[in-house]
Write an enzyme that holds these catalytic residues in place. Structure first.
Site, PDB file in Angstrom:
ATOM      1  N   CYS A  53       9.538  18.861 -27.786  1.00  0.00           N
ATOM      2  CA  CYS A  53      10.524  19.316 -26.800  1.00  0.00           C
ATOM      3  C   CYS A  53      10.282  18.630 -25.463  1.00  0.00           C
ATOM      4  O   CYS A  53       9.335  18.990 -24.746  1.00  0.00           O
ATOM      5  CB  CYS A  53      10.457  20.827 -26.654  1.00  0.00           C
ATOM      6  SG  CYS A  53      11.572  21.484 -25.397  1.00  0.00           S
TER       7      CYS A  53
ATOM      8  N   CYS B  71      10.741  20.905 -22.389  1.00  0.00           N
ATOM      9  CA  CYS B  71       9.646  21.865 -22.240  1.00  0.00           C
ATOM     10  C   CYS B  71       8.417  21.209 -21.613  1.00  0.00           C
ATOM     11  O   CYS B  71       7.775  21.788 -20.726  1.00  0.00           O
ATOM     12  CB  CYS B  71       9.241  22.445 -23.591  1.00  0.00           C
ATOM     13  SG  CYS B  71      10.558  23.185 -24.539  1.00  0.00           S
ATOM     14  N   ASP B  72       8.087  20.016 -22.081  1.00  0.00           N
ATOM     15  CA  ASP B  72       6.793  19.414 -21.745  1.00  0.00           C
ATOM     16  C   ASP B  72       6.877  18.118 -20.940  1.00  0.00           C
ATOM     17  O   ASP B  72       5.836  17.584 -20.538  1.00  0.00           O
ATOM     18  CB  ASP B  72       6.013  19.141 -23.043  1.00  0.00           C
ATOM     19  CG  ASP B  72       5.787  20.406 -23.848  1.00  0.00           C
ATOM     20  OD1 ASP B  72       5.555  21.469 -23.234  1.00  0.00           O
ATOM     21  OD2 ASP B  72       5.861  20.352 -25.088  1.00  0.00           O
TER      22      ASP B  72
END
Length: 320
Positions: free
Chosen positions: A140, A143-144
């Site tokens: 992701c 997300c990261d």
């Protein structure tokens, strides 16, 4: 008396999963005046909650994935859809009614079920992948990606998600290597054009990852193999983002429901499975493409079909 008590506790419809397909089903079920509950073990929204930008949902030229999730959720709540945060551990079909078993042992009775569990990121299965998950390996970018600001990353994949996230990472990372096993991408043409025009993205085509190397601090590099020449070379990188497709989350699909060889549920045009009163929608259902608009359409169709199924069942019971 016992039957009346059971009937009072029975749902017309239980929706398992709160992504676009599940929430869409919830909206249409409430509009059909069905006694409905949606059960989602995590945050409603599904995969689109992890998507930075959505540009292909009709009527909305551009919207953040999380924002679109909120629109789905708020629309469902407007109709007072009951939403329970819990984990479904099994779906047990029956003749008179179906049962949905929750973590903790609670059993819910229902006339119909819509399975909307979505899918999960497919793994490469290369050495170092699972060992370095969360230490430089991610599925992701939104997300990261923040953790790799100004660094070098490798993106693996050739579909829309891989191209979208490579473009997203190119805005915050110093360099992005885009590795794809073929010599052309499967993603949409407009995304390909953007990737080709982005100077921070270096294409590594006809290639696959053989290994992910790391030290005590996390990922340090990858070994890339050309599938045509079988030559290998090392690429120094701080992170690896893997987007090679999704697998259907079919663990809750009851025995007796027909699935194809890849594990996707086979349904008719009403999204009904081979078991009456059990429907499957979204990424778990076999269909030509997985898109948000198609998941939402699945939810609509299944809810309308479930409403008809339940009305027919109740009418038959009343005549007995």
């Amino acid at each position: 008396m016992k039957e009346n008590t059971l009937e009072n506790k029975m749902y017309d419809l239980i929706i398992v999963g709160g992504g676009p397909a599940g929430l869409s089903a919830g909206i249409y079920a409430m509009r059909a005046a069905m006694h409905t509950v949606l059960i989602e073990k995590g945050m409603p929204g599904g995969q689109i909650a992890l998507t930075k930008d959505v540009e292909n949902y009709p009527g909305i030229e551009e919207v953040g994935g999380f924002e679109l999730c909120e629109k789905f959720l708020n629309h469902a709540k407007r109709y007072n859809l009951e939403i329970r945060e819990n984990e479904v551990v099994s779906v047990e079909p029956g003749v008179d009614f179906h049962e949905v078993v929750l973590a903790g042992g609670e059993r819910l009775h229902t006339h119909s079920v819509i399975l909307a569990p979505g899918g999960s990121a497919r793994k490469l299965g290369v050495p170092g992948e699972m060992e370095q998950y969360g230490k430089g390996v991610s599925y992701c970018a939104t997300c990261d990606g923040f953790f790799f600001r100004g660094k070098t990353v490798v993106v693996v994949g050739g579909g829309d998600t891989a191209l979208e996230d490579a473009l997203y990472l190119s805005k915050i990372c110093a360099k992005v290597y885009l590795v794809h096993r073929r010599d052309e991408f499967r993603g949409s043409r407009i995304l390909q054009q953007r990737v080709f025009a982005e100077p921070r993205i270096t294409l590594v085509l006809d290639s696959v990852l053989d290994d992910i190397a790391a030290d005590d601090q996390g990922v340090t590099g990858v070994t890339v193999k050309n599938v045509k020449t079988e030559e290998t070379h090392n690429v120094a990188t701080d992170g690896v983002f893997i987007f090679v497709g999704f697998l259907p989350n079919n663990a809750l699909v009851p025995a007796g429901v027909k699935m194809n060889a890849a594990g996707y549920v086979v349904t008719d045009e009403k999204c009904e499975t081979s078991l009456p009163g059990i429907f499957a929608v979204g990424d778990v259902r076999q269909k030509y493409a997985n898109q948000i608009v198609l998941a939402a359409a699945d939810g609509c169709v299944a809810a309308l079909a479930a409403a008809h199924y339940v009305e027919t069942r109740k009418a038959q019971a009343a005549r007995k």
